[in-house]
Design an enzyme around this catalytic site. Structure first.
Site, mmCIF file in Angstrom:
data_model
loop_
_atom_site.group_PDB
_atom_site.id
_atom_site.type_symbol
_atom_site.label_atom_id
_atom_site.label_comp_id
_atom_site.label_asym_id
_atom_site.label_seq_id
_atom_site.Cartn_x
_atom_site.Cartn_y
_atom_site.Cartn_z
ATOM 1 N N ARG A 128 -10.134 -11.644 2.456
ATOM 2 C CA ARG A 128 -10.930 -12.815 1.831
ATOM 3 C C ARG A 128 -10.227 -14.190 1.954
ATOM 4 O O ARG A 128 -10.883 -15.161 2.123
ATOM 5 C CB ARG A 128 -11.338 -12.605 0.532
ATOM 6 C CG ARG A 128 -10.150 -12.296 -0.576
ATOM 7 C CD ARG A 128 -10.680 -11.561 -1.626
ATOM 8 N NE ARG A 128 -10.747 -10.195 -1.670
ATOM 9 C CZ ARG A 128 -11.100 -9.266 -2.549
ATOM 10 N NH1 ARG A 128 -11.555 -9.666 -3.896
ATOM 11 N NH2 ARG A 128 -11.256 -7.890 -2.337
ATOM 12 N N LYS A 174 0.934 -1.173 0.107
ATOM 13 C CA LYS A 174 0.036 -0.096 0.002
ATOM 14 C C LYS A 174 0.874 1.145 0.019
ATOM 15 O O LYS A 174 2.057 1.200 0.540
ATOM 16 C CB LYS A 174 -0.805 0.016 1.170
ATOM 17 C CG LYS A 174 -2.157 -0.964 1.175
ATOM 18 C CD LYS A 174 -2.735 -0.745 2.454
ATOM 19 C CE LYS A 174 -3.964 -1.753 2.545
ATOM 20 N NZ LYS A 174 -4.868 -1.798 1.561
HETATM 21 N N1 BES Z 1 -8.159 -3.726 4.668
HETATM 22 C C1 BES Z 1 -8.376 -3.446 3.225
HETATM 23 C C2 BES Z 1 -9.546 -2.831 3.026
HETATM 24 C C3 BES Z 1 -9.788 -1.416 3.782
HETATM 25 C C4 BES Z 1 -9.545 -0.161 2.873
HETATM 26 C C5 BES Z 1 -10.385 -1.188 5.094
HETATM 27 C C6 BES Z 1 -9.451 0.849 3.382
HETATM 28 C C7 BES Z 1 -10.379 0.087 5.456
HETATM 29 C C8 BES Z 1 -10.257 1.094 4.808
HETATM 30 C C9 BES Z 1 -8.255 -4.575 2.322
HETATM 31 O O1 BES Z 1 -7.296 -5.645 2.439
HETATM 32 C C10 BES Z 1 -7.753 -4.243 1.026
HETATM 33 O O2 BES Z 1 -6.694 -3.806 1.053
HETATM 34 N N2 BES Z 1 -8.417 -4.354 -0.005
HETATM 35 C C11 BES Z 1 -8.271 -3.759 -1.491
HETATM 36 C C12 BES Z 1 -8.868 -4.870 -2.215
HETATM 37 C C13 BES Z 1 -8.319 -4.741 -3.554
HETATM 38 C C14 BES Z 1 -6.712 -4.966 -3.685
HETATM 39 C C15 BES Z 1 -8.681 -5.634 -4.464
HETATM 40 C C16 BES Z 1 -9.007 -2.477 -1.691
HETATM 41 O O3 BES Z 1 -10.105 -2.226 -1.221
HETATM 42 O O4 BES Z 1 -8.470 -1.677 -2.238
HETATM 43 MN MN MN Z 2 -5.222 -5.401 2.099
#
Ligand code: BES
Ligand code: MN
Ligand code: ZN
Length: 497
Positions: free
Chosen positions: A348, A274
């Site tokens: 997931r 990230k």
């Molecule tokens: N933990 C994150 C989702 C999230 C984002 C929670 C912002 C709270 C605030 C999750 O693991 C994630 O990174 N999701 C990605 C999925 C994508 C890579 C398909 C997302 O939502 O960008």
């Molecule tokens: Mn994630």
């Protein structure tokens, strides 16, 4: 914070709070206070143009008879619009005002404060409950804060002729608030303190409240074939854990309600790293697991007459020389293979094996999973609703009702074959991402592949709800504890007699 209930005379110090309905009659409590202060309340209401509208407040500092304190007139809205959720907010409002102030004590004057459709003891207990829920701060790491930055309020009391009845109703609510506070504590803790190993230990401590707690480490999970969950934790120095918490308060024959939670103690994204800006938020990527852990404590505290099992998958998603790579294929406990195209879609992967374990080990009456799963759900629903995904109309409506009853609301989102088609992989049974479109629904479609036909299941995406970026009626900025009250009410309304 302890909330006390009393029928005795009012204290002469601290903040005295009198709720007033809009257009309603003055309550007994109001009238006697008005008399004690030589008519100050009526005068203040007039000068302050106070009508009793929701949220309106007029503060009288040091009125006659209360020279060392204050009296707050608190708008309660129209009498016909009073609900339990509104009563929670009513109780919380003066706490927000006085929590960090000069005041040490707050007393609600509720004599004669009644509503048509709510029993008075329940109404007064609900006000106490809202007050307690708002009286939370996470200050364990402040060592140099000024007194004005720390909570001043030490005591909240309910004063009414029905105080003793209200106290009886409050006992269960107090237990639920303990569960909410536990969830808030877990979510607030930074990831260097709360990692899979220390988190599992904290869960183990809940045995003192009558829960049975079992912890599986990596060896045990490898034996079960949990390649999907283990792949996420592969880059972490901390050992991944699966924690199983049981509250068996129902009939032996009653199938358990199963709650499954995403417990990513820190989500760097892994090798699909990230951006740095805002990454700190990912300490609360275990919010789903915190809600599950919190509700288990709540159920134990109020001795719920239902069988409930909480299963949380605890991992840390880190980049490392041994971390999972984009493109890796893992085999889940269900036997299905997953092409991990993005290591940041890790929640997931954790839930997949936790869901399979839940069905192999138990015979669930229903499964509800909670997770801070996708950023996309925040784009869709902002910070107002959690997203609810399920093929089961009845289950969705039960969860929707529980949301309305508690104010922790969910909104149904679509989940159908089209979303399932979007996660087809070229080389494995499925891939863990698709495009940006419908990102929350494709995540739900992924989870659905791990739930056997015939088992009622719902997935609740709480990514927008676990953390309050702005103050909310029942919590300050920070961890909300979202989900504890929702799940508790879901159990109470559907699985207890
Ligand atoms: N933990 C994150 C989702 C999230 C984002 C929670 C912002 C709270 C605030 C999750 O693991 C994630 O990174 N999701 C990605 C999925 C994508 C890579 C398909 C997302 O939502 O960008
Ligand atoms: Mn994630
Ligand atoms: Zn995550």
């Amino acid at each position: 914070m302890n909330v006390t209930f009393s029928k005795a005379a009012l204290p002469k110090t601290g903040a005295i709070v009198v709720p007033v309905f809009q257009g309603g009659n003055r309550t007994v409590g109001f009238r006697s206070l008005n008399k004690m202060t030589g008519g100050a309340l009526e005068r203040a209401a007039k000068v302050g143009d106070f009508s009793g509208k929701t949220g309106q407040q007029v503060e009288l500092i040091s009125p006659k008879g209360f020279e060392n304190g204050s009296v707050l007139l608190l708008g309660a809205g129209k009498p016909g619009e009073m609900t339990l959720v509104n009563a929670h907010k009513l109780g919380a409002r003066p706490v927000a005002k006085y929590f960090k102030s000069h005041e040490k004590a707050l007393t609600f004057v509720l004599d004669g404060f009644t509503a048509n459709d709510i029993a008075t003891d329940e109404l007064h207990a609900a006000i106490a409950y809202g007050a307690r829920l708002r009286a939370y701060a996470f200050d364990v790491y402040r060592t140099t804060a000024k007194r004005s930055e720390m909570p001043s309020l030490k005591k909240i009391s309910i004063n009414s002729s029905e105080a003793l009845e209200a106290r009886k109703v409050f006992v269960d609510l107090d237990g639920i608030a303990d569960g909410v506070f536990l969830a808030r504590d877990l979510v607030s803790e930074p990831a260097n303190i709360l990692h899979p190993e220390s988190y599992a230990e904290r869960c183990k401590e809940l045995e003192s409240h009558g829960l049975k707690v079992e912890v599986l480490g990596e060896k045990a999970m490898a034996k079960l074939g949990m390649g999907s969950l283990l792949g996420v934790g592969q880059g972490s120095r901390k050992e991944s854990k699966l924690v199983i918490m049981k509250w068996l308060g129902g009939d032996e024959a009653q199938k358990p309600v199963c709650f499954v939670g995403k417990g990513v103690c820190f989500d760097t994204g892994g090798i699909s790293l990230k951006p740095g800006e805002g990454m700190w938020d990912m300490k609360w990527d275990m919010g789903g697991s915190a809600a599950v852990t919190g509700v288990m404590l709540a159920l134990a505290k109020r001795k719920a007459t239902a069988n409930v099992v909480g299963i949380i998958g605890l991992v840390e998603n880190m980049p490392d020389g041994d971390a999972q790579r984009p493109g890796d294929v893992v085999t889940s406990m269900s036997g299905q293979t997953i092409e991990v195209l993005n290591t940041d879609a890790e929640g997931r992967l954790v839930l997949a094996d936790a869901l399979t374990y839940t069905q192999e080990e138990f015979d669930p009456a229903v499964i509800v999973d909670l997770a801070t799963l996708t950023g996309a759900i925040i784009i869709a629903l902002a910070h107002e609703y959690a997203g609810c995904f399920s093929p089961d109309d009845e289950l969705v409506s039960a969860l929707t009702d529980a949301g309305k009853a508690t104010g922790e609301e969910v909104w149904r989102m679509p989940l159908n074959k089209a979303h399932d088609d979007m996660i087809k992989s070229e080389i494995a049974d499925m891939k863990n991402i698709s495009g940006r479109e419908g990102g929350s629904s494709t995540a739900a479609a992924f989870l659905k592949r791990f739930v056997k036909d015939g088992i009622p299941w719902a997935h609740i995406d709480i990514a927008g709800m676990a953390w309050a970026y702005k103050e909310k009626p029942l919590c300050a900025k920070g961890a909300s504890g979202f989900g504890v009250r929702l799940l508790d009410e879901f159990v109470r309304a559907n699985y207890e007699d």
